[in-house]
Write a protein that holds these residues in place. Sequence first.
Motif, PDB file in Angstrom:
ATOM      1  N   LEU A   1       0.814  -1.217   0.000  1.00  9.06           N
ATOM      2  CA  LEU A   1       0.000   0.000   0.000  1.00  9.06           C
ATOM      3  C   LEU A   1       0.846   1.264   0.000  1.00  9.06           C
ATOM      4  CD1 LEU A   1      -2.614  -1.194   2.647  1.00  9.06           C
ATOM      5  CD2 LEU A   1      -3.024  -0.905   0.205  1.00  9.06           C
ATOM      6  N   GLU A   2       2.161   1.111   0.040  1.00  8.16           N
ATOM      7  CA  GLU A   2       3.020   2.288   0.042  1.00  8.16           C
ATOM      8  C   GLU A   2       2.859   3.072  -1.259  1.00  8.16           C
ATOM      9  OE1 GLU A   2       6.941   0.902   0.713  1.00  8.16           O
ATOM     10  OE2 GLU A   2       6.572   0.289   2.790  1.00  8.16           O
ATOM     11  N   LYS A   3       3.111   4.344  -1.181  1.00  8.35           N
ATOM     12  CA  LYS A   3       2.983   5.214  -2.358  1.00  8.35           C
ATOM     13  C   LYS A   3       4.093   4.913  -3.360  1.00  8.35           C
ATOM     14  CE  LYS A   3       0.695   9.035   0.022  1.00  8.35           C
ATOM     15  NZ  LYS A   3       0.762  10.478   0.371  1.00  8.35           N
ATOM     16  N   LEU A   4       3.854   5.345  -4.580  1.00  9.26           N
ATOM     17  CA  LEU A   4       4.809   5.203  -5.687  1.00  9.26           C
ATOM     18  C   LEU A   4       5.137   3.740  -5.956  1.00  9.26           C
ATOM     19  CD1 LEU A   4       7.262   8.111  -4.795  1.00  9.26           C
ATOM     20  CD2 LEU A   4       5.112   8.193  -6.042  1.00  9.26           C
ATOM     21  N   ARG A   5       4.117   2.874  -5.878  1.00 13.47           N
ATOM     22  CA  ARG A   5       4.291   1.455  -6.212  1.00 13.47           C
ATOM     23  C   ARG A   5       3.374   1.099  -7.374  1.00 13.47           C
ATOM     24  NH1 ARG A   5       7.016  -2.191  -3.404  1.00 13.47           N
ATOM     25  NH2 ARG A   5       6.014  -3.707  -4.747  1.00 13.47           N
TER      26      ARG A   5
END
Length: 802
Positions: A673-677
């Motif tokens: 759920l981390e950004k920029l993935r």
Amino acid sequence: MGTAGSTTRVQNTISLSKHQKQGHCPRSLDWKVRNPQDWLVEILLAFAHQHFRSPENVTRSSVKYIKMPLSEPLLPHSDPSLDELALEIFRVVLTFMGDLPCAPNSEVVLTHRLLEMCGEGPCPQELQLEVYCQILKQLTYTSSSKSDKYYRVWQLLYTMLAYYLCPAPLQSTMKKYLKAVGTHGNASLAGVAKACYQQLERTRVIGGRSRYPSPMEIKALLIGRSQRWIFVNIPGSSRQAVHVNMGTTLGDVIHSLCTRLGVSTQERVAEYGVTWAEDAESLESPLNPSLYILDLLQEMQTPERMSFKLWFYQIHWEQPLEFNNKLCVDMQYHQVLKLYETGQLLLRKEHAPISQAELASRMAALKHRATAVFHPPNRCEVQASIPADLWPAYNEEYWMKKVLAYLTQLLEAGMSHLGAKQNFLDIASSFPLFGTTLLEIANSGVRETPEQLLTAGTNSEEKAEWAQLPAQALALIYSLLPFPDKFSMSLTCRPWAQVFSSPSLWQKVVIRVKPASSKTWILMLKQYGHFIKSARIKFDCTDEQCHELVSTIIDQLCHSRNSRLQSLFLAGFCVHLEDLQTNLKSLFGAAPIAYPGLTEVDFTNFPGQFEDSVFLSLARNNPSLEKLLIANKHPVIRLQPEALLSILRSCRRLSHLAVWGYSLSDMVGEAFLEKLRAPLQLLKVFYDSPAPDCGIIYNNVWKNLKNTFPDLHVHLHFPMDIPICHILDILQPDMPLVSIEICSTLDLSRVLKRVSEFYHHCLRRLSVQGPGTPEVLQESVELQKLCRKLKEVKYNFTGIPT
């Protein structure tokens, strides 16, 4: 052209009868009193009095529908043999309509026979004129016990117009007839008449179709589905669906797609074309716009062209670029990007106020921003974005610093990925060679005469013909052969050897490690290994010799110059895991120079336990990894959750993951759920551990994953006995489960009940092997009732009471 079903046909017939009473008519007829079909009779009578066989005997019944075969043709013919053919054709028409008995599902044979006979005889145009007159006669005052008879004759007319030009003597009459039906017929018939009129004009301008309609075409036409969808690819991984019918040409497809691009003027439409190719990298000259699309599709359905697709692309670049349409910008960008990367656009020497290096750095930054990702580019991506002739001018640190600086400026300015594409196109369009294509000319030294080629390849005329097979046919033959036979075939003659050494033949290889052929493999990998993009290695290392061969092959892949390897598959059995691990570490640690590195690794068919360091090395040196499938056979690869977290943080494009449940945790789920993935698309999990909390991701994380990634598919496998309570803990309500496979000796009734309760809206595949208790049988029945999306169900119950 027909209707969608019998109900619709009955409604159309009722509508037609009503129209016959209330329709309009010309001044010469009183349409409030007379039947609208009388106008059609008058139109045909005017032609019959001039052209029929016995004009003095022509009556109104001469141009009306009849149920019985003709005693003589309608028209006089210059050759007596045409009379017999004309009468036979009329019997085919009656059979197609259902007035004469015929075998079931014989419409395809009858249609092909009709078209075939229309091209026979000494004067085919006379026969075609006869057939058109017969069809118009059967359309007029049609009465039948079958509701679809009238529409079947229209289908024959439409099919004839698509293949044979209506002869000149009948053209004006045919147009009047179609206009009359279009004006006074019901909505369905007006549409059919309009389609026939359009096809008449199209055939007059560009000619008829060249291939007989396929069985699928004819059957679709009979049930009223005259149109079908085809898919046309556009550079940029876009695929567009287009409606086509029996008379659609490539020009019609081009106009339809140009409308979606926002291109309307004739000058701009002329800049686009359609071709067929395997991918966007091999687009060739455009096909003739007057080709009928269904003829083209039939030609593509040959073994040598099964992998080809239709591609729509811009051919000329004379007009200014269009930036008002997102699809148009995307297509232009990917075409220009390909030309830029392959060196077909030269940088302007004096491009004030920045130098060539500055300009190339800006282009590289724009290219990276156009991908809509926020993570910085790696070394491979930067080098792939700089023209090959400029890269050696500065060191790697210089290029990385310049590109990152420009990328930072773009992000701070809030430039979107669409804006980056537009800026890239603005710069590229100012290059001196923009709008041209460079041709590569291979210098082969002294030109060989045909006699020299014949002597070099073979001494017989028959073999010389084999040596002259086109490269495309040779590539297909090579694709069907195992490697030893490919190598033997390459030794036959020079043209065959040239195809054997072509890069396209080596992009995907299956390496079967056997002592008899592996040494040849090693020699070939030294020469052609740098062409390989996908390698599937199959082996059985039960002896020392085979193990050494596998090690040498992997080592050769590792040290291939400018390696392009992107996909690696291992399948087989190996007893020397330590040595294999060392080889894999070397392969994973050899970062490619000009390519993104490995994007897919599949060990699902390899039974062996690797250390975590092997996969950490893979992730560290291949950040572009997209698929990591390591849920292998026993003994399982027990990747530690901490190691999996490190892999996810290094490989932010990872979207497909197959692991054993031992490797999962809530922290792993939150890492996705981390950004920029890249969005997670597939998660396949195998469970074998009954330990509490092992491999369990709790519902709050599943809920976030489901909401963030609506296309996520989860597959669960329980290949051995696990406590029922542990399985129930794993099955969380918001898990987007599409497939589950369970093998157990325990009572699975509670599990099946949980599955139907939580996943009835998304489950597509179910496989259960276990005791067939009455409770299990009952729950399995209820599950199938609730799960409406189930496509595959497998039960293997044991101990079912009789």
